[in-house]
Design a protein around this motif. Structure first.
Motif, PDB file in Angstrom:
ATOM      1  N   VAL A  16      -2.559  11.462  -6.266  1.00  0.00           N
ATOM      2  CA  VAL A  16      -1.782  11.812  -5.084  1.00  0.00           C
ATOM      3  C   VAL A  16      -1.613  10.516  -4.298  1.00  0.00           C
ATOM      4  CG1 VAL A  16      -1.578  13.340  -3.100  1.00  0.00           C
ATOM      5  CG2 VAL A  16      -2.915  14.060  -5.088  1.00  0.00           C
ATOM      6  N   ILE A  17      -0.371  10.135  -4.014  1.00  0.00           N
ATOM      7  CA  ILE A  17      -0.094   8.789  -3.523  1.00  0.00           C
ATOM      8  C   ILE A  17       0.755   8.817  -2.256  1.00  0.00           C
ATOM      9  CG2 ILE A  17       0.930   6.555  -4.128  1.00  0.00           C
ATOM     10  CD1 ILE A  17       0.625   7.486  -7.103  1.00  0.00           C
ATOM     11  N   ASP A  18       0.340   8.024  -1.286  1.00  0.00           N
ATOM     12  CA  ASP A  18       1.137   7.744  -0.092  1.00  0.00           C
ATOM     13  C   ASP A  18       1.657   6.323  -0.244  1.00  0.00           C
ATOM     14  OD1 ASP A  18       2.194   7.158   2.369  1.00  0.00           O
ATOM     15  OD2 ASP A  18       0.300   7.316   3.482  1.00  0.00           O
ATOM     16  N   ALA A  19       2.970   6.160  -0.481  1.00  0.00           N
ATOM     17  CA  ALA A  19       3.544   4.834  -0.717  1.00  0.00           C
ATOM     18  C   ALA A  19       3.965   4.146   0.574  1.00  0.00           C
ATOM     19  CB  ALA A  19       4.742   4.948  -1.650  1.00  0.00           C
ATOM     20  N   ASN A  20       3.700   4.752   1.707  1.00  0.00           N
ATOM     21  CA  ASN A  20       4.059   4.151   2.987  1.00  0.00           C
ATOM     22  C   ASN A  20       3.019   3.111   3.395  1.00  0.00           C
ATOM     23  OD1 ASN A  20       6.402   5.989   3.902  1.00  0.00           O
ATOM     24  ND2 ASN A  20       4.778   7.442   3.379  1.00  0.00           N
ATOM     25  N   SER A  21       3.469   1.974   3.822  1.00  0.00           N
ATOM     26  CA  SER A  21       2.596   0.917   4.360  1.00  0.00           C
ATOM     27  C   SER A  21       1.494   0.526   3.380  1.00  0.00           C
ATOM     28  CB  SER A  21       1.957   1.383   5.684  1.00  0.00           C
ATOM     29  OG  SER A  21       2.948   1.749   6.604  1.00  0.00           O
ATOM     30  N   TYR A  22       1.794   0.596   2.089  1.00  0.00           N
ATOM     31  CA  TYR A  22       0.771   0.225   1.107  1.00  0.00           C
ATOM     32  C   TYR A  22       0.567  -1.287   1.089  1.00  0.00           C
ATOM     33  CZ  TYR A  22      -1.074  -1.026  -3.477  1.00  0.00           C
ATOM     34  OH  TYR A  22      -1.779  -1.597  -4.499  1.00  0.00           O
ATOM     35  N   GLN A  23       1.661  -2.048   1.030  1.00  0.00           N
ATOM     36  CA  GLN A  23       1.543  -3.496   0.927  1.00  0.00           C
ATOM     37  C   GLN A  23       1.956  -4.148   2.232  1.00  0.00           C
ATOM     38  OE1 GLN A  23       3.581  -5.142  -2.403  1.00  0.00           O
ATOM     39  NE2 GLN A  23       2.746  -7.196  -2.134  1.00  0.00           N
ATOM     40  N   LYS A  24       1.072  -4.915   2.821  1.00  0.00           N
ATOM     41  CA  LYS A  24       1.355  -5.604   4.070  1.00  0.00           C
ATOM     42  C   LYS A  24       1.884  -7.002   3.771  1.00  0.00           C
ATOM     43  CE  LYS A  24      -2.010  -3.074   6.842  1.00  0.00           C
ATOM     44  NZ  LYS A  24      -1.020  -2.486   7.730  1.00  0.00           N
TER      45      LYS A  24
ATOM     46  N   GLU B  53      -4.559 -15.245   6.481  1.00  0.00           N
ATOM     47  CA  GLU B  53      -4.288 -13.878   6.948  1.00  0.00           C
ATOM     48  C   GLU B  53      -4.670 -12.854   5.879  1.00  0.00           C
ATOM     49  OE1 GLU B  53      -0.507 -14.458  10.009  1.00  0.00           O
ATOM     50  OE2 GLU B  53      -0.127 -14.134   7.867  1.00  0.00           O
ATOM     51  N   VAL B  54      -4.403 -13.187   4.623  1.00  0.00           N
ATOM     52  CA  VAL B  54      -4.766 -12.285   3.523  1.00  0.00           C
ATOM     53  C   VAL B  54      -6.282 -12.129   3.451  1.00  0.00           C
ATOM     54  CG1 VAL B  54      -4.736 -11.990   1.021  1.00  0.00           C
ATOM     55  CG2 VAL B  54      -2.704 -12.865   2.196  1.00  0.00           C
ATOM     56  N   GLU B  55      -7.004 -13.237   3.546  1.00  0.00           N
ATOM     57  CA  GLU B  55      -8.460 -13.183   3.478  1.00  0.00           C
ATOM     58  C   GLU B  55      -9.042 -12.392   4.644  1.00  0.00           C
ATOM     59  OE1 GLU B  55      -9.471 -17.365   3.243  1.00  0.00           O
ATOM     60  OE2 GLU B  55      -9.979 -17.126   1.125  1.00  0.00           O
ATOM     61  N   ALA B  56      -8.461 -12.540   5.838  1.00  0.00           N
ATOM     62  CA  ALA B  56      -8.939 -11.802   7.007  1.00  0.00           C
ATOM     63  C   ALA B  56      -8.739 -10.301   6.818  1.00  0.00           C
ATOM     64  CB  ALA B  56      -8.211 -12.287   8.256  1.00  0.00           C
ATOM     65  N   TYR B  57      -7.593  -9.922   6.218  1.00  0.00           N
ATOM     66  CA  TYR B  57      -7.328  -8.512   5.974  1.00  0.00           C
ATOM     67  C   TYR B  57      -8.286  -7.947   4.925  1.00  0.00           C
ATOM     68  CZ  TYR B  57      -4.925  -4.223   4.612  1.00  0.00           C
ATOM     69  OH  TYR B  57      -4.633  -2.909   4.326  1.00  0.00           O
ATOM     70  N   HIS B  58      -8.532  -8.712   3.863  1.00  0.00           N
ATOM     71  CA  HIS B  58      -9.476  -8.268   2.835  1.00  0.00           C
ATOM     72  C   HIS B  58     -10.877  -8.083   3.417  1.00  0.00           C
ATOM     73  CE1 HIS B  58      -6.924  -9.836  -0.811  1.00  0.00           C
ATOM     74  NE2 HIS B  58      -6.381  -8.807  -0.192  1.00  0.00           N
ATOM     75  N   GLU B  59     -11.249  -8.937   4.320  1.00  0.00           N
ATOM     76  CA  GLU B  59     -12.568  -8.818   4.950  1.00  0.00           C
ATOM     77  C   GLU B  59     -12.663  -7.525   5.748  1.00  0.00           C
ATOM     78  OE1 GLU B  59     -16.414  -9.739   5.548  1.00  0.00           O
ATOM     79  OE2 GLU B  59     -14.990 -10.810   4.260  1.00  0.00           O
TER      80      GLU B  59
ATOM     81  N   GLU C  86     -13.651  -7.761  -5.950  1.00  0.00           N
ATOM     82  CA  GLU C  86     -12.417  -8.341  -6.472  1.00  0.00           C
ATOM     83  C   GLU C  86     -11.211  -7.457  -6.185  1.00  0.00           C
ATOM     84  OE1 GLU C  86     -12.258 -11.337  -7.824  1.00  0.00           O
ATOM     85  OE2 GLU C  86     -14.413 -11.552  -7.428  1.00  0.00           O
ATOM     86  N   ALA C  87     -11.471  -6.221  -5.741  1.00  0.00           N
ATOM     87  CA  ALA C  87     -10.376  -5.295  -5.437  1.00  0.00           C
ATOM     88  C   ALA C  87     -10.612  -4.674  -4.061  1.00  0.00           C
ATOM     89  CB  ALA C  87     -10.273  -4.220  -6.506  1.00  0.00           C
ATOM     90  N   PRO C  88     -10.419  -5.449  -2.985  1.00  0.00           N
ATOM     91  CA  PRO C  88     -10.624  -4.916  -1.627  1.00  0.00           C
ATOM     92  C   PRO C  88      -9.667  -3.756  -1.359  1.00  0.00           C
ATOM     93  CG  PRO C  88     -10.344  -7.306  -1.599  1.00  0.00           C
ATOM     94  CD  PRO C  88      -9.989  -6.851  -2.962  1.00  0.00           C
ATOM     95  N   GLY C  89     -10.169  -2.734  -0.702  1.00  0.00           N
ATOM     96  CA  GLY C  89      -9.334  -1.584  -0.380  1.00  0.00           C
ATOM     97  C   GLY C  89      -9.355  -0.500  -1.428  1.00  0.00           C
TER      98      GLY C  89
END
Length: 418
Positions: free
Chosen positions: A326-334, A341-347, A383-386
């Motif tokens: 079951v998938i919500d495709a909204n706002s999946y990829q920022k 910025e990517v590293e801060a989000y992963h943290e 290796e797979a944040p989120g």
């Protein structure tokens, strides 16, 4: 003085082979020659002529002249059939010259490297493009790679829709590696593919009235392989739906198309609708489409229920069991502009607590799958944040969860024999 066998070149440069328009009279002449060839009369006449010449035991000079006349006739006939693109019983008669003498259809630039190509190399390049790409491309570059013992052949331009790279063994002229691609209209695709379309779509319950729109071909041969392998993808659509078929060589390995809701298990449809309602809390989301992909190469059968606002339910049956998502495709990829910025989000994703995730996901899994998640152990992968998994180790029943930085659940999948 030119040998008389070369006189055929003069004939080819005359009408109807010159630059002037291909008139109806010329067309009819070619049609008659094709009919004559198909009837077998040409072969009989050739055989009779040879026997007659042998029986009369003509002097050497006369025999040479006789062969010269026969050569002119043969070359002229081949050229006539090869040049013509005509209809025979409603089907296009393919140029004969490209089949009998494929190197004659090769196109070259004036690059000095062309001298590196031996006759065998030219034939291998011509036959490879003809048989696998379906078209001869202009050879733009030939380069010797002495360290590797290969000759590099490039056709077309790297950024074009039609492009080829072929590596040949410098010593033997054999193929070593091949990479080719081509994009074409559906009308250019060979008939052996097009004639399969309707039955393949019917085989998955799709709409057989889908029309071919365009096609792509990719050809590959890696070091150590014996022959190239071609992948042909055909895109289909009409005003209501779309589809796609993929072939490896001439065998269809993947067929996809939209399904009518009436052709789908009503139990599966109701389950998908209930899943979306539980996942979103909204009972009024409309079903937009149902799409099926039967992928024989990877051994899976995927059905996707698409709902409005970019919500999806996917059921995949494969050799390893059943996967339900079951998938919500909204706002999946920022979107981020810097790696910092990517590293801060992963943290932020890694810092979301297990208790927070359980609080969010347990009610959803209980509603959708009727499963209590308390006995399931959470596993993280840095290796797979989120993304985390909940696994019941006694049965290997696994749920995979995708979430964002505020712990909103954006996907739930279950790998199990449901």
């Amino acid at each position: 003085m030119k040998h008389k066998d070369d006189e055929w070149e003069k004939v080819v440069r005359q009408e109807p082979f010159a630059a002037s328009p291909f008139t109806e009279e010329h067309k009819q002449n070619v049609l008659r020659q094709v009919a004559w060839l198909k009837s077998g009369s040409a072969q009989k006449m050739s055989d009779t002529g040879v026997k007659s010449a042998e029986q009369k035991k003509l002097p050497n000079q006369h025999r040479r002249r006789f062969r010269s006349r026969r050569a002119v006739m043969a070359y002229t006939t081949i050229a006539a059939v090869a040049t013509a693109v005509i209809l025979w019983n409603g089907q296009i008669v393919e140029p004969v010259i490209g089949k009998v003498y494929p190197t004659a259809a090769l196109q070259y630039t004036d690059d000095a490297g062309m001298s590196l190509l031996t006759d065998k190399m030219k034939k291998n390049v011509a036959v490879t493009m003809r048989d696998y790409l379906g078209k001869q491309l202009l050879i733009t570059k030939v380069q010797d790679l002495p360290v590797s013992g290969r000759v590099y052949v490039e056709a077309g331009k790297e950024g074009d829709e039609e492009y080829a790279l072929i590596w040949l063994d410098a010593a033997t002229g054999n193929l070593r590696e091949v990479q080719m691609r081509r994009e074409m209209s559906a009308s250019e695709l060979e008939h052996r593919y097009l004639r399969q379309v309707s039955s393949l779509l019917q085989g998955i319950g799709g709409d057989p009235a889908l029309k071919p729109v365009s096609a792509k071909r990719y050809v590959s041969m890696k070091q150590g392989e014996l022959e190239p392998k071609s992948y042909t993808t055909l895109m289909l659509e009409n005003e209501k739906s779309y589809g796609e078929i993929i072939w490896v060589q001439d065998k269809a390995i993947s067929v996809s198309g939209d399904l009518d809701p009436k052709q789908v298990s009503q139990t599966a449809l109701a389950y998908a609708e209930d899943s979306i309602e539980a996942f979103t809390g909204n009972a009024d989301l409309d079903l937009i489409s149902i799409h099926r992909t039967k992928d024989d190469e990877n051994g899976r059968d995927l059905i996707t229920f698409s709902f409005e606002n970019h919500y999806f339910v996917q059921t995949t049956e494969g050799t390893l069991g059943i996967n339900y998502a079951v998938i919500d495709a909204n706002s999946y990829q920022k979107d981020y502009t810097t790696w910092e910025e990517v590293e801060a989000y992963h943290e932020k994703l890694l810092q979301v607590k297990e208790s927070t995730l359980r609080k969010k996901v347990e009610p959803l899994i209980k509603k959708i799958f009727k499963v209590d998640l308390q006995a399931y152990k959470l596993h993280r992968n840095t290796e797979a944040p989120g993304i985390v998994t909940f696994e019941l180790e006694s049965t290997r029943d696994v749920f995979q969860i995708r979430y964002n930085e505020d712990a909103r659940i954006t996907m739930i999948t279950r790998d199990a024999n449901l």
